[in-house]
Design a protein around this motif. Structure first.
Motif, PDB file in Angstrom:
ATOM      1  N   ASP A 126      -3.152  -2.033   8.059  1.00 22.99           N
ATOM      2  CA  ASP A 126      -2.476  -1.737   7.223  1.00 22.99           C
ATOM      3  C   ASP A 126      -3.991  -0.073   7.735  1.00 22.99           C
ATOM      4  OD1 ASP A 126      -0.462  -1.447   5.797  1.00 22.99           O
ATOM      5  OD2 ASP A 126      -1.685  -0.480   4.162  1.00 22.99           O
ATOM      6  N   PRO A 130      -0.374   2.435   7.970  1.00 24.57           N
ATOM      7  CA  PRO A 130      -0.459   1.694   6.741  1.00 24.57           C
ATOM      8  C   PRO A 130       1.620   1.982   5.877  1.00 24.57           C
ATOM      9  CG  PRO A 130      -0.867   4.655   6.418  1.00 24.57           C
ATOM     10  CD  PRO A 130      -1.097   4.214   7.926  1.00 24.57           C
ATOM     11  N   GLY A 131       1.059   1.338   4.726  1.00 25.72           N
ATOM     12  CA  GLY A 131       2.632   1.007   3.798  1.00 25.72           C
ATOM     13  C   GLY A 131       3.810   0.169   5.254  1.00 25.72           C
ATOM     14  N   ARG A 134       5.942  -4.316   5.584  1.00 31.98           N
ATOM     15  CA  ARG A 134       6.071  -5.163   3.966  1.00 31.98           C
ATOM     16  C   ARG A 134       7.051  -5.760   3.794  1.00 31.98           C
ATOM     17  NH1 ARG A 134       1.144  -2.737   4.121  1.00 31.98           N
ATOM     18  NH2 ARG A 134       0.604  -1.447   2.083  1.00 31.98           N
ATOM     19  N   ASP A 139       1.973  -9.157   4.485  1.00 36.12           N
ATOM     20  CA  ASP A 139       1.728  -7.332   4.313  1.00 36.12           C
ATOM     21  C   ASP A 139       0.663  -7.501   5.312  1.00 36.12           C
ATOM     22  OD1 ASP A 139       0.030  -6.205   2.912  1.00 36.12           O
ATOM     23  OD2 ASP A 139       0.020  -6.953   0.927  1.00 36.12           O
ATOM     24  N   ARG A 141      -2.448  -5.237   4.643  1.00 40.74           N
ATOM     25  CA  ARG A 141      -3.350  -5.601   4.598  1.00 40.74           C
ATOM     26  C   ARG A 141      -4.273  -6.433   4.585  1.00 40.74           C
ATOM     27  NH1 ARG A 141      -1.899  -3.279  -1.287  1.00 40.74           N
ATOM     28  NH2 ARG A 141       0.294  -5.428  -0.802  1.00 40.74           N
TER      29      ARG A 141
END
Length: 387
Positions: A126, A130-131, A134, A139, A141
């Motif tokens: 991320d 970023p994003g 998912r 995820d 992150r």
């Protein structure tokens, strides 16, 4: 790469995922070709014998190899026919689709960016995308760059998506990287990041996207500048968008859809389905040069090369196999390790690597071998390095 409708073909295509992941039509008579005069050995050569066996006993349309010995000399070998339709000779050191050897090229670029301070191995995906990553249990992150390169992210393989379930329908279809990623994110995470090892092409798809985001340049341009041109790989390239034919002399590659089905010529294809996980085109000799330069420190600083060679068990690829960051090690019967990757496209497979003392081998066949032919390729690599 992915499952076909029949159970037998599904097993074959699962092997493509593991890259390390089809046999010739029944009754096809293929004869082995001798090495070229310049490379012919004065006595029976174990490498030629192994290639001949892959053709005559295992039904590969063609097999070809380049071996660099302890003396630093390279010899090239061929067996079989280069084109089943015409019976033409196998081009010496002909181009092949290198499949998942591409992952090592991709990992080198990422590790160069690490050396430049532009990427951190233990930063999250991320941080750079970023994003983007998912999904169900997925995820970005909580997935690190290191976990991408080492196949410990838990990301499902985009090759399992329905869009790639039948290679006969997508030979010339273009795929955007995001479309391939969406096919992976529609599946459920296979495990929590960092808890297991499992080969997934999605890891290197994301790595390719990361390279583009950090550099602001297309993936293929970065690989060309940072790897191919840097060490002078004259017969290696990342196919351009829409490019389907191989640029230089090559043996034809074939897709097998079943034991009683005719082979499908799959030499030409839109390689966008493989992209940063498997699109590179190369030769046996260039692959030997690439892995030799890599282990000699010509592509990465010592710190990043050490990180690349820090491995975890990857027994799914074979007994004693360990996987680093885009590279794997395999024990040799004569002691020591061979470092490389290997690759499988829809219609070619390569196996090989280099040793610490500079010996090198790369062997290619022109359809995907099933057991026991797949093991015979691995055995041929061992025999070439241990002779």
């Amino acid at each position: 790469m992915n499952e076909h409708t029949s159970q037998r073909t599904a097993r074959r295509l699962r092997m493509v995922r593991y890259a390390t992941t089809a046999t010739a039509a029944a009754g096809l008579a293929l004869t082995a070709m001798a090495p070229t005069a310049a490379s012919a050995a004065p006595r029976p050569d174990v490498v030629q014998q192994r290639l001949d066996a892959l053709v005559q006993k295992d039904g590969m349309p063609a097999a070809l190899a380049t071996v660099k010995g302890r003396d630093g000399r390279s010899r090239t070998y061929t067996a079989g026919v280069g084109d089943l339709a015409t019976g033409s000779r196998v081009p010496v050191d002909g181009q092949i689709r290198a499949g998942s050897n591409t992952k090592t090229f991709t990992a080198v670029v990422v590790l160069q960016l690490v050396a430049e301070g532009k990427v951190a191995l233990d930063a999250s995906v991320d941080t750079y995308l970023p994003g983007l990553v998912r999904g169900d249990g997925i995820d970005g992150r909580h997935i690190t760059v290191r976990q991408l390169l080492q196949h410990t992210s838990g990301l499902p393989d985009y090759m399992d998506a329905p869009a790639l379930s039948d290679f006969t329908t997508i030979q010339y279809r273009y795929f955007e990287p995001r479309e391939l990623l969406d096919g992976a994110l529609a599946q459920k995470a296979h495990f929590a990041p960092g808890t297991r090892w499992e080969y997934s092409n999605t890891n290197y798809l994301v790595a390719g996207l990361l390279i583009q985001k950090v550099t602001g340049r297309p993936y293929g341009e970065e690989v060309t500048k940072r790897v191919i041109d840097r060490i002078g790989l004259r017969h290696t390239y990342v196919p351009a968008t829409g490019e389907t034919a191989l640029r230089e002399p090559h043996p034809h590659g074939y897709l097998n859809t079943g034991p009683d089905a005719p082979l499908i010529d799959y030499t030409e294809m839109d390689s966008s389905m493989a992209w940063s996980a498997g699109a590179v085109v190369s030769t046996n000799t260039d692959l030997n040069t690439f892995y030799g330069a890599l282990l000699a420190g010509r592509l990465l600083p010592a710190a990043q090369l050490a990180q690349m060679r820090t491995t975890v068990p990857a027994e799914l690829l074979g007994p004693g196999v360990r996987y680093g960051l885009g590279i794997q090690s395999r024990p040799l019967s004569c002691g020591g390790l061979v470092w490389g990757h290997g690759g499988t496209s829809v219609s070619y497979r390569t196996r090989g690597g280099v040793t610490e003392d500079g010996r090198a081998v790369d062997i290619a066949v022109t359809t995907i071998p099933e057991a026991p032919a797949a093991q015979h390729m691995t055995d041929a690599v061992d025999a070439a390095l241990c002779r």
